[in-house]
Design an enzyme around this catalytic site. Structure first.
Site, short mmCIF file in Angstrom:
data_model
loop_
_atom_site.label_atom_id
_atom_site.label_comp_id
_atom_site.label_asym_id
_atom_site.label_seq_id
_atom_site.Cartn_x
_atom_site.Cartn_y
_atom_site.Cartn_z
N GLN A 21 30.58 13.28 62.84
CA GLN A 21 29.37 12.57 62.78
C GLN A 21 29.40 11.48 63.86
O GLN A 21 30.55 11.17 64.47
CB GLN A 21 29.26 12.14 61.29
CG GLN A 21 30.59 10.90 61.05
CD GLN A 21 30.32 10.58 59.36
OE1 GLN A 21 30.12 11.54 58.55
NE2 GLN A 21 30.27 9.56 59.17
N GLY A 22 28.11 11.07 64.24
CA GLY A 22 27.88 9.88 65.13
C GLY A 22 26.75 9.35 64.84
O GLY A 22 26.01 9.53 63.98
N TYR A 23 26.83 7.98 65.31
CA TYR A 23 25.86 7.08 64.84
C TYR A 23 24.75 6.70 66.31
O TYR A 23 25.35 6.41 67.39
CB TYR A 23 26.35 5.73 64.40
CG TYR A 23 27.15 5.89 63.16
CD1 TYR A 23 26.49 5.76 61.94
CD2 TYR A 23 28.56 6.70 63.25
CE1 TYR A 23 27.14 6.10 60.93
CE2 TYR A 23 29.08 6.75 61.80
CZ TYR A 23 28.62 6.62 60.65
OH TYR A 23 29.05 7.07 59.48
N LEU A 24 23.43 6.75 65.89
CA LEU A 24 22.39 6.55 66.88
C LEU A 24 22.18 5.00 66.99
O LEU A 24 21.52 4.53 67.88
CB LEU A 24 21.22 7.22 66.48
CG LEU A 24 21.33 8.68 66.77
CD1 LEU A 24 20.13 9.48 65.86
CD2 LEU A 24 21.19 9.14 68.18
#
Length: 157
Positions: free
Chosen positions: A26-29
């Protein structure tokens, strides 16, 4: 939709033979200081876009499954705000479901477990099993977004 959950560090890893493992990236924008989180997540071969707002035990959450192409289009925008873990999903003796995350890379050997509840009264009444450690529900340093940006909090493991 409201998400009501409690999150704990893991004092002792339980027997996971009846649980199901799923690799998660997961990654955060959004930036850490943004009041709303926008997250991309790959769980196995499925892809999701999630919006979360608020903090603590009760948060607003909206999630939509997206295509691999959409995920790959936006993934580069998460550079520097990513994590990987294996999520083990199972059921506690009292019937509540749990999600045990075993973090990888720079976040290893961190392990956290969370339980979602139907309402706040159930969350308040919950008695964690012995293998649960310190509760970190209200500790922003143990939020996935903070972990993705800053790494392990001091004294976390």
């Amino acid at each position: 939709m409201k998400e009501i959950e409690r999150k704990y560090l893991v004092a002792e890893r339980p027997d996971l033979t009846a649980a199901t493992a799923t690799p998660v990236k997961q990654g955060y924008l959004t930036a850490l200081e943004d009041s709303t989180e926008l997250r991309l997540r790959q769980k196995g071969e499925r892809f999701f876009l999630t919006q979360k707002g608020g903090a603590g035990r009760v948060r607003e959450e909206r999630e939509a499954e997206i295509t691999r192409t959409v995920y790959e289009t936006f993934w580069p925008g998460t550079e520097g705000r990513r994590l990987e873990k294996t999520r083990w999903t199972g059921v506690l003796a009292d019937g509540w479901g749990y999600e045990l995350d075993i973090f990888e890379g720079t976040l290893a050997p961190l392990q956290m477990v969370e339980v979602e509840f139907a309402d706040e009264a159930a969350a308040e009444a919950f008695v964690p099993p012995e293998w649960f450690g310190r509760e970190v529900t209200e500790d922003k340093l143990f939020g996935n977004k903070s972990l993705a940006v800053h790494g392990l909090p001091e004294g976390a493991v």
